[in-house]
Design a protein around this motif. Structure first.
Motif, PDB file in Angstrom:
ATOM      1  N   LEU A   1       0.827  -1.201   0.000  1.00 29.12           N
ATOM      2  CA  LEU A   1       0.000   0.000   0.000  1.00 29.12           C
ATOM      3  C   LEU A   1       0.864   1.255   0.000  1.00 29.12           C
ATOM      4  O   LEU A   1       0.576   2.228  -0.715  1.00 29.12           O
ATOM      5  N   ILE A   2       1.941   1.258   0.788  1.00 26.77           N
ATOM      6  CA  ILE A   2       2.852   2.409   0.831  1.00 26.77           C
ATOM      7  C   ILE A   2       3.464   2.641  -0.552  1.00 26.77           C
ATOM      8  O   ILE A   2       3.552   3.786  -1.027  1.00 26.77           O
ATOM      9  N   GLY A   3       3.889   1.555  -1.218  1.00 22.34           N
ATOM     10  CA  GLY A   3       4.456   1.686  -2.559  1.00 22.34           C
ATOM     11  C   GLY A   3       3.477   2.300  -3.535  1.00 22.34           C
ATOM     12  O   GLY A   3       3.841   3.174  -4.340  1.00 22.34           O
ATOM     13  N   ALA A   4       2.201   1.855  -3.476  1.00 19.51           N
ATOM     14  CA  ALA A   4       1.177   2.394  -4.376  1.00 19.51           C
ATOM     15  C   ALA A   4       0.885   3.862  -4.068  1.00 19.51           C
ATOM     16  O   ALA A   4       0.740   4.677  -4.987  1.00 19.51           O
ATOM     17  N   VAL A   5       0.809   4.213  -2.786  1.00 19.81           N
ATOM     18  CA  VAL A   5       0.541   5.603  -2.396  1.00 19.81           C
ATOM     19  C   VAL A   5       1.688   6.514  -2.832  1.00 19.81           C
ATOM     20  O   VAL A   5       1.461   7.611  -3.375  1.00 19.81           O
ATOM     21  N   LEU A   6       2.929   6.079  -2.633  1.00 13.17           N
ATOM     22  CA  LEU A   6       4.083   6.870  -3.063  1.00 13.17           C
ATOM     23  C   LEU A   6       4.095   7.056  -4.576  1.00 13.17           C
ATOM     24  O   LEU A   6       4.473   8.122  -5.086  1.00 13.17           O
ATOM     25  N   ALA A   7       3.677   6.028  -5.303  1.00  9.56           N
ATOM     26  CA  ALA A   7       3.602   6.131  -6.760  1.00  9.56           C
ATOM     27  C   ALA A   7       2.585   7.190  -7.171  1.00  9.56           C
ATOM     28  O   ALA A   7       2.847   8.004  -8.071  1.00  9.56           O
ATOM     29  N   LEU A   8       1.424   7.186  -6.512  1.00 10.44           N
ATOM     30  CA  LEU A   8       0.386   8.175  -6.831  1.00 10.44           C
ATOM     31  C   LEU A   8       0.858   9.583  -6.484  1.00 10.44           C
ATOM     32  O   LEU A   8       0.580  10.540  -7.220  1.00 10.44           O
ATOM     33  N   ILE A   9       1.573   9.726  -5.367  1.00 13.32           N
ATOM     34  CA  ILE A   9       2.109  11.035  -4.992  1.00 13.32           C
ATOM     35  C   ILE A   9       3.124  11.511  -6.028  1.00 13.32           C
ATOM     36  O   ILE A   9       3.092  12.654  -6.491  1.00 13.32           O
ATOM     37  N   ALA A  10       4.034  10.595  -6.418  1.00 17.93           N
ATOM     38  CA  ALA A  10       5.073  10.960  -7.387  1.00 17.93           C
ATOM     39  C   ALA A  10       4.481  11.333  -8.743  1.00 17.93           C
ATOM     40  O   ALA A  10       4.953  12.271  -9.401  1.00 17.93           O
TER      41      ALA A  10
END
Length: 403
Positions: A32-41
């Motif tokens: 989930l953290i990886g997906a959230v960071l991707a959306l932020i980036a």
């Protein structure tokens, strides 16, 4: 703090990190953290840098070159599928899938969770450009994320519910892996023959009780390269190697090779491979224009409906039919409310659904819309499934208190 104590704690730190990565909730949280960071980036001033990094090619010029996103999807994710293959082999030989009657209920539920989401997606996307390609996207369940939510929200529910979900998710992944192999591969004979020979050699060495990693690591890499060159999605090499690994321990052997390898690779899979894959695959634009396009795109909405409604209906009906007609047996400590909660939770597609979205859609704009559908459907399924399981968990606690 005394110096010896500081040194001891420093030495223990790597072991504590590895132990933390083996906890079921950890893999789902890091995903989930990886997906959230991707959306932020992808939705920040860093978006150009993010796109530049994931489309940067790495490898040996004129020999073997992949961009960063493909390394994550084709190579790193092979470790995730290797862990899945090892777990599948263990379940087939010494676990729940060994007993047909116990295994059939979650397996039939998994079949319902493949057929109904595919049918829902086709019905909604019918007639749209790309509508015929969308049906495989919502059929997968993300084992790591679903088990993490279950562990967090169903602590008072029977352990047999976890076994049900695990067996269902493994059977589900078999279907997804078969789809990847059949739908998105055009096998080349010579590399495929090399791959078969490598797997046969791996199996032979396992039978002869050869244990040297310096033999198996090159063989594993050779299997991956051969399958990649055969134009078959290379992550399937992980499943094949897992299934070819010995799962029964010999007399005097502390643990079988399959369990030892799974134990060793699971922290890397959960803590590195899957989060990095999520980071480089889940980065889609979510600005006003993109969300408007998503809301108007029937193909993307078909994925949301397939993951949430399709999985909920398909898994529940499959389990009920298996129980009703005597094809399988529901564990006596489970209630149908528990099954409903898990059925909704199965709509967490994430890892494999994102992978299939990349394989099914070559148009980048449509691919991003479908990925947004995967993220939306998985999020809704996780939240609603967690709520249902939490209600059931509290009801069980009340019953125990009253008794």
């Amino acid at each position: 703090m005394p110096r010896k104590r500081i040194v001891r704690k420093a030495r223990q730190a790597p072991h504590e990190i590895i132990r933390f990565l083996r906890i079921e909730t950890t893999g789902g949280i890091l995903l989930l953290i990886g997906a959230v960071l991707a959306l932020i980036a992808a939705n920040s001033p860093l978006s150009d840098l993010y796109e530049q990094i994931r489309h940067t090619y790495i490898g040996i010029e004129d020999v073997f070159m992949l961009n960063v996103q493909h390394w994550a999807a084709d190579f790193l994710l092979a470790f995730f599928f290797l862990v899945v293959g090892l777990e599948l082999k263990r379940e087939l030989v010494v676990g729940e899938l060994r007993e047909i009657k116990k295994a059939m209920l979650p397996v039939i539920a998994a079949a319902g969770g493949v057929v109904v989401p595919a049918a829902v997606a086709i019905a909604i996307a019918w007639g749209e450009p790309g509508g015929a390609d969308v049906w495989p996207v919502p059929v997968a369940t993300d084992i790591a994320f679903a088990l993490a939510v279950l562990a967090l929200c169903a602590r008072s529910l029977p352990s047999s519910l976890r076994i049900f979900l695990l067996t269902l998710a493994i059977a589900d992944d078999i279907g997804a892996i078969a789809m990847i192999a059949v739908l998105y591969s055009e096998p080349q004979f010579i590399p495929l023959l090399v791959f078969v020979v490598v797997i046969a050699l791996w199996f032979f060495l396992q039978a002869k009780r050869v244990k040297s990693l310096w033999i198996y690591i090159p063989l594993g890499l050779a299997a991956w390269v051969a399958l990649y060159e055969a134009d078959v999605h290379a992550t399937i090499a992980g499943v094949a190697l897992g299934l070819a690994t010995r799962v029964r321990p010999d007399n005097g052997e502390r643990e079988a090779p399959a369990l030892a390898v799974e134990h060793a690779l699971q922290p890397f899979s959960a803590g590195v491979a899957v989060p990095i894959f999520a980071f480089f695959s889940a980065g889609v634009a979510l600005d006003g224009e993109a969300l408007t396009a998503f809301a108007a795109d029937r193909v993307a909405l078909a994925v949301v409906a397939g993951l949430f409604f399709g999985k909920m209906v398909g898994v529940t009906l499959g389990a009920y039919a298996a129980h009703k007609f005597g094809w399988g047996r529901l564990a006596p400590d489970l209630k149908w409310g528990d099954i409903l909660g898990v059925a909704i939770l199965c709509g967490c597609g994430f890892t494999v659904s994102l992978l299939i979205a990349e394989l099914a859609f070559t148009d980048v704009a449509q691919q991003d819309l479908v990925k947004t559908g995967v993220l939306a459907g998985s999020t809704v399924s996780a939240l609603v499934g967690a709520a249902v399981l939490n209600i059931r968990s509290r009801a069980v606690r009340r019953e125990r208190s009253a008794a």
